[in-house]
Design an enzyme around this catalytic site. Structure first.
Site, PDB file in Angstrom:
ATOM      1  N   GLY A 118      33.422  17.958  -1.139  1.00 22.15           N
ATOM      2  CA  GLY A 118      33.175  18.147   0.273  1.00 22.15           C
ATOM      3  C   GLY A 118      34.133  19.501   0.874  1.00 22.15           C
ATOM      4  O   GLY A 118      35.087  19.808  -0.278  1.00 22.15           O
ATOM      5  N   GLY A 167      37.954  18.435   0.377  1.00 25.38           N
ATOM      6  CA  GLY A 167      38.131  18.489  -1.037  1.00 25.38           C
ATOM      7  C   GLY A 167      38.449  20.004  -1.352  1.00 25.38           C
ATOM      8  O   GLY A 167      39.558  20.055  -2.357  1.00 25.38           O
ATOM      9  N   VAL A 204      41.465   9.622   4.920  1.00 25.46           N
ATOM     10  CA  VAL A 204      41.341  10.722   5.690  1.00 25.46           C
ATOM     11  C   VAL A 204      39.819  10.811   6.469  1.00 25.46           C
ATOM     12  O   VAL A 204      39.604  10.848   7.526  1.00 25.46           O
ATOM     13  CB  VAL A 204      41.369  11.973   4.892  1.00 25.46           C
ATOM     14  CG1 VAL A 204      40.929  13.271   5.683  1.00 25.46           C
ATOM     15  CG2 VAL A 204      42.766  12.154   4.404  1.00 25.46           C
ATOM     16  N   GLY A 205      38.969   9.994   5.713  1.00 28.84           N
ATOM     17  CA  GLY A 205      37.682   9.947   6.318  1.00 28.84           C
ATOM     18  C   GLY A 205      37.792   9.331   7.420  1.00 28.84           C
ATOM     19  O   GLY A 205      38.252   8.109   7.711  1.00 28.84           O
ATOM     20  N   ASP A 263      47.180  15.119  13.760  1.00 25.24           N
ATOM     21  CA  ASP A 263      47.442  15.253  15.031  1.00 25.24           C
ATOM     22  C   ASP A 263      48.989  15.404  15.313  1.00 25.24           C
ATOM     23  O   ASP A 263      49.112  16.480  16.262  1.00 25.24           O
ATOM     24  CB  ASP A 263      47.190  13.720  15.592  1.00 25.24           C
ATOM     25  CG  ASP A 263      45.784  13.460  14.988  1.00 25.24           C
ATOM     26  OD1 ASP A 263      44.703  13.689  15.766  1.00 25.24           O
ATOM     27  OD2 ASP A 263      45.857  12.680  14.141  1.00 25.24           O
ATOM     28  N   HIS A 302      43.560   7.810  15.215  1.00 22.27           N
ATOM     29  CA  HIS A 302      43.078   9.175  14.979  1.00 22.27           C
ATOM     30  C   HIS A 302      41.976   9.579  15.617  1.00 22.27           C
ATOM     31  O   HIS A 302      40.765   9.368  15.017  1.00 22.27           O
ATOM     32  CB  HIS A 302      42.961   9.685  13.544  1.00 22.27           C
ATOM     33  CG  HIS A 302      42.266  11.100  13.318  1.00 22.27           C
ATOM     34  ND1 HIS A 302      43.034  12.121  13.706  1.00 22.27           N
ATOM     35  CD2 HIS A 302      41.230  11.421  12.898  1.00 22.27           C
ATOM     36  CE1 HIS A 302      42.287  13.108  13.482  1.00 22.27           C
ATOM     37  NE2 HIS A 302      41.153  12.855  13.126  1.00 22.27           N
TER      38      HIS A 302
END
Ligand code: NAD
Ligand code: LMR
Length: 328
Positions: free
Chosen positions: A15, A18, A132-133, A162, A190
């Site tokens: 992705g 990535g 992270v996703g 953030d 998040h």
């Protein structure tokens, strides 16, 4: 004598995050310029994704990174997470047309349940996990709950983007350098409800709150700018943030592994009840890191405005958690 290689698993490896992340891990920016790494890359079995992953691997090879001790491509988390010391869970199901938040939560709950179980079964017992996703906090919570044999504290979510966004806004506002800003934190989820808190922050040793001295700017400009920065980037780029997200992932893992030298950083970590956040909720907190461990900064005063902000982001997280309870 050179160090023994460590194993770094990355999901969603083909992705856009990535692509901004792997080359930096392989060059030593995450774990140090003396630490060889073996990359264990996971993508969905889909032919297009696996082909794209092959292309990324060709490019990694062509960089001839001296620290890159091996590269593996996988479509099965049980193989990708085998003996892994670090796991960066980037791949997630994006929100599709007409998809409600509940559908997104359910789709990702499936992914992070399976990945949590796989980590539980095959990863190093000391694995450090960064999710992270999105929704990152809740996905980290799901993976943690699905891995009962691993320490809960090893599951973290990325709030560092953030934190970095807030630092950059404050440097611009105070006309100082971003590297001079200390003791900043971001509480909570998040998401746009996160609470970026500069009440304790300093720049060149001076109080940022005193320098700015403008609560209206805080509430009406600063917090919405940081909270909606992801959406602003999507609107401008037509794609979500990738290089800055990868950079934040590197910062998070580097500081966790190598230490923050006494400085505060923000990590989403499971609460032990600090600041009245119910135990187990994965929440953005100020932490310091040393010897591969993080410690929540305790004893900070929470004023009425901050409590209101913290309550709001906590309520959102509890809502997300309730929405996936039946799937765990
Ligand atoms: P992308 O769509 O470009 O890439 C995601 C990749 O993950 C795809 O290649 C996809 O095939 C793969 N994938 C999906 N499900 C997978 C699974 N079960 N196992 C392995 N791989 C899987 O997305 P991106 O821009 O790289 O963003 C990835 C995620 O990071 C998104 O959820 C995004 O919202 C999130 N994000 C989080 C932050 C943060 O601060 N926490 C910031 C930016 C983006
Ligand atoms: C970001 O903060 O940039 C991302 O989480 C935005 C998104 O929705 O992918």
């Amino acid at each position: 004598m050179s160090k023994k290689p460590v194993r770094v698993a990355v999901t969603g490896a083909a992705g856009q995050i990535g692509y901004a992340l792997l080359f930096r891990i392989a060059s030593g920016e995450m774990l140090g310029k003396d630490q060889p790494v073996i990359l264990q890359l996971l993508e969905i079995p889909d032919e297009k994704a696996q082909n794209a992953l092959k292309g990324v691997i060709m490019e990694l090879e062509d960089c001839a990174f001296p620290l890159l001790a091996g590269i593996e491509a996988h479509s099965d988390p049980l193989q990708a997470f085998k003996d892994t010391d670090y796991a960066l869970l980037v791949g997630a199901r994006p929100r599709g047309p007409g998809m409600e938040r509940a559908d997104l939560l359910a789709a990702n709950a499936q992914i992070f349940t399976a990945q949590g179980k796989a980590l539980n079964a095959v990863a190093s017992r000391n694995v450090k996990v960064l999710v992270v996703g999105n929704p990152a906090n809740t996905n980290a919570y799901i993976a943690m709950k699905s891995a009962p044999d691993l320490p809960a504290k090893n599951f973290t979510a990325m709030l560092r983007l953030d934190h970095n966004r807030a630092a950059s806004q404050l440097a611009a506002k105070t006309g100082t350098k971003v590297g001079d800003i200390k003791k900043l934190t971001v509480w909570g989820n998040h998401s746009p409800t996160m609470y970026a808190d500069y009440r304790f922050a300093t720049t060149n040793g001076q109080s940022i709150k005193a320098l700015i001295n403008d609560q209206v700017w805080n509430a009406e400009t600063f917090l919405p700018t940081v909270g909606k920065r992801g959406a602003a980037i999507i609107a401008a780029r037509g794609l979500s943030s990738a290089a800055s997200a990868a950079n934040a992932a590197i910062d998070h893992m580097r500081d966790w592994a190598l230490g923050s030298n006494g400085e505060w950083v923000t990590m989403g970590v499971p609460s032990n009840g600090e600041y009245g956040i119910p135990a187990g909720i994965v929440f953005g907190f100020p932490v310091t890191t040393e010897n591969g461990e993080y410690k929540i900064v305790e004893g900070l005063e929470i004023d009425a405005f901050s409590q209101e902000c913290i309550n709001k982001t906590l309520a959102e997280l509890q809502g997300e958690q309730d929405g996936v309870k039946h799937l765990l």
